[in-house]
Design a protein around this motif. Structure first.
Motif, PDB file in Angstrom:
ATOM      1  N   THR A   1      -6.543   0.296  -7.062  1.00 34.73           N
ATOM      2  CA  THR A   1      -6.213  -0.978  -6.854  1.00 34.73           C
ATOM      3  C   THR A   1      -5.521  -1.929  -8.594  1.00 34.73           C
TER       4      THR A   1
ATOM      5  N   SER B   1      -9.089   5.158  -3.553  1.00 28.63           N
ATOM      6  CA  SER B   1      -8.435   3.903  -3.392  1.00 28.63           C
ATOM      7  C   SER B   1      -8.202   3.294  -4.514  1.00 28.63           C
TER       8      SER B   1
ATOM      9  N   ARG C   1      -1.116  -3.718  -6.008  1.00 35.62           N
ATOM     10  CA  ARG C   1      -0.360  -2.612  -5.637  1.00 35.62           C
ATOM     11  C   ARG C   1      -1.957  -1.895  -5.396  1.00 35.62           C
ATOM     12  N   THR C   2      -2.015  -0.978  -3.832  1.00 38.36           N
ATOM     13  CA  THR C   2      -2.808  -0.387  -3.365  1.00 38.36           C
ATOM     14  C   THR C   2      -2.104   1.080  -3.121  1.00 38.36           C
ATOM     15  N   ALA C   3      -2.773   1.747  -3.485  1.00 39.51           N
ATOM     16  CA  ALA C   3      -2.742   2.956  -3.331  1.00 39.51           C
ATOM     17  C   ALA C   3      -3.332   4.086  -3.049  1.00 39.51           C
ATOM     18  N   THR C   4      -3.377   4.667  -2.505  1.00 44.95           N
ATOM     19  CA  THR C   4      -4.672   5.253  -1.603  1.00 44.95           C
ATOM     20  C   THR C   4      -4.426   7.125  -1.860  1.00 44.95           C
TER      21      THR C   4
ATOM     22  N   HIS D   1     -13.790   4.663  -2.416  1.00 37.33           N
ATOM     23  CA  HIS D   1     -13.299   5.575  -1.880  1.00 37.33           C
ATOM     24  C   HIS D   1     -14.312   5.676  -0.360  1.00 37.33           C
TER      25      HIS D   1
ATOM     26  N   ARG E   1     -10.703   9.824   1.436  1.00 37.00           N
ATOM     27  CA  ARG E   1      -9.909   9.675   0.690  1.00 37.00           C
ATOM     28  C   ARG E   1      -9.736   8.174  -0.443  1.00 37.00           C
TER      29      ARG E   1
ATOM     30  N   ILE F   1     -11.216   1.042  -8.211  1.00 35.82           N
ATOM     31  CA  ILE F   1     -10.879   2.098  -7.237  1.00 35.82           C
ATOM     32  C   ILE F   1     -12.114   2.596  -6.335  1.00 35.82           C
TER      33      ILE F   1
ATOM     34  N   GLU G   1       0.979  -1.230  -0.230  1.00 34.79           N
ATOM     35  CA  GLU G   1      -0.068   0.005   0.008  1.00 34.79           C
ATOM     36  C   GLU G   1       1.254   1.291   0.001  1.00 34.79           C
TER      37      GLU G   1
ATOM     38  N   ARG H   1       0.767   5.987   0.405  1.00 36.13           N
ATOM     39  CA  ARG H   1      -0.373   7.257   0.242  1.00 36.13           C
ATOM     40  C   ARG H   1       0.180   8.079   0.138  1.00 36.13           C
TER      41      ARG H   1
END
Ligand code: FDA
Length: 389
Positions: free
Chosen positions: A145, A143, A149-152, A137, A141, A135, A2, A4
């Motif tokens: 995927t 998020s 990977r997952t990004a926020t 929310h 935030r 995606i 993850e 940020r």
């Protein structure tokens, strides 16, 4: 895994890279996600490989949108001169080709490298080669995927362009994301696209390869540039331009001899009575043949009554073609329509109803004329968004 971030940009094209570089250079932690193996694919093929990166005549009236005022703010704050200064700072040589269109002297790759260098200056991370799987929310935030990977981030930028040229990976993804967050989408259709002819007009396909400078009109729009006859119908800059204004069922009007004044054929008959109609037209031979055949006015001018010559002049100045379609998204340079501007702030490109969500570039319902206007919109909307996140 993850990560940020302050902002996640979906799409590493012209607009996305500009937004990411701008935000990164303002100290934001930015991630760009692109499903293609490399960013900037459309930039690389643009302008015949030399990227027509802006147009010095940029003005809001050269853009089509349900709200013609929407683009004014961003275009006014980031102008062609601003992008030229950036290009000059990287010592990229360029030239004006015609009608204010600026091209690289060398390869379009220089523009992609400029954008990547600007992103590097802003410490932007770029993740390519994985589709966005999900995606979310929650709690302010977003998020995303992608791959494993997952990004926020509190900001999400939709910059995945429009569906033109699907073989480059283009799709309607931007519209799906926008709709998921409740934004409206103006019906997308292909623009800057060749038109196809059928019926009686199929005969014009026989002169495929012939071009002439004309004035082409559709609705209230008119463009003086080259038109090209193709094996499917009509193309060339004049036709691509009017295609953005053309609607199914409507004709397009073409002035085939835009420099001739009313009465020119009668004058030619007095001055050179022995020349034939085909020669009098002064058009490429195969086009003249096709037109004279349809006008049914062969032979020497001396033998053609003045009234018939006047009728021919009027037809040649306003030749009506009735396209039966376009060559579609497979051949369209851009998309008309897209994410509706009434849901977005014209200053920041932010969605009015979803804090942190933005949309920029071709994904938005703003479409420029042919000639560098679409990249200028990508730079300007990307900049406006990048400064706001
Ligand atoms: P752009 O299409 O550039 O970028 C979108 C990015 O999103 C791409 O990198 C794509 O891979 C990525 N993406 C798409 N779907 C995704 C998904 N589901 N997940 C993750 N990533 C995704 N304009 C101009 O001004 N001058 C010119 O010379 C030309 N020439 C030209 C030639 C040709 C052949 C075409 C097709 C188009 C042009 N254009 C042009 C138009 C110009 O290329 C276009 O308007 C801009 O690239 C739009 O910039 P965007 O960043 O909005 O989208």
């Amino acid at each position: 895994m993850e990560g940020r971030y302050d902002a996640i940009v979906l799409g590493g094209g012209a607009a996305g890279l500009m937004a990411a570089a701008t935000a990164g250079q303002h100290g934001r932690r930015v991630l760009v996600i692109d499903h293609a193996p490399h960013v900037g694919a459309k930039i690389l093929i643009s302008g015949g490989g030399r990227c027509n990166f802006t147009n010095i005549n940029t003005a809001p009236d050269r853009y089509i949108s349900a709200n013609p005022h929407f683009a004014k703010s961003a275009l006014g704050r980031y102008t062609p001169a601003d992008f030229i200064a950036l290009v000059d700072s990287y010592r990229i040589a360029w030239h004006e080709k015609t009608l204010g269109q600026l091209f690289c002297d060398g390869s379009a790759r220089a523009i992609v490298e400029l954008l990547l260098a600007e992103c590097a200056r802003g410490r932007v991370e770029i993740a390519t080669g994985h589709a966005v799987r999900d995606i979310g929310h929650a709690d302010g935030r977003f998020s995303v995927t992608h791959g494993d990977r997952t990004a926020t981030a509190p900001a999400l930028v939709i910059a995945t362009g429009g569906p033109s040229i699907p073989k480059l990976g283009a799709s309607g993804f931007a519209y799906d994301v926008a709709r998921r967050f409740g934004l409206k989408v103006v019906e997308p259709r292909p623009a800057l696209v060749p038109l196809t002819l059928g019926g009686d007009e199929m005969l014009f396909r026989e002169i495929s390869g012939v071009s002439a400078e004309v004035i082409a009109r559709a609705g209230k729009a008119s463009f003086r540039e080259a038109a090209l006859f193709t094996h499917r119908g009509l193309s060339g800059p004049a036709i691509l331009q009017v295609s953005s204004y053309w609607r199914h069922g409507e004709p397009i009007a073409i002035d085939l001899l835009p420099d001739r004044r009313p009465g020119w054929l009668r004058d030619a008959k007095r001055a050179t009575p022995r020349i034939g109609m085909k020669r009098a037209l002064g058009l490429p031979e195969r086009l003249a043949d096709a037109l004279v055949e349809r006008l049914a006015l062969a032979g020497e001018l001396a033998n053609i009554p003045d009234r018939a010559l006047e009728g021919a002049e009027r037809r040649l100045a306003d030749w009506r073609f009735h396209p039966n379609g376009t060559e579609g998204f497979a051949k369209a340079e851009v998309t008309i329509g897209g994410i509706a501007t009434d849901g977005l702030s014209q200053k920041t490109m932010a969605a009015k109803s979803v804090p942190g969500l933005h949309a920029i570039g071709e994904a938005v319902d703003v479409t420029g004329w042919l000639g560098g206007y679409n990249f200028q919109w990508a730079w300007a909307s990307g900049r406006a968004c990048g400064e706001a996140i």
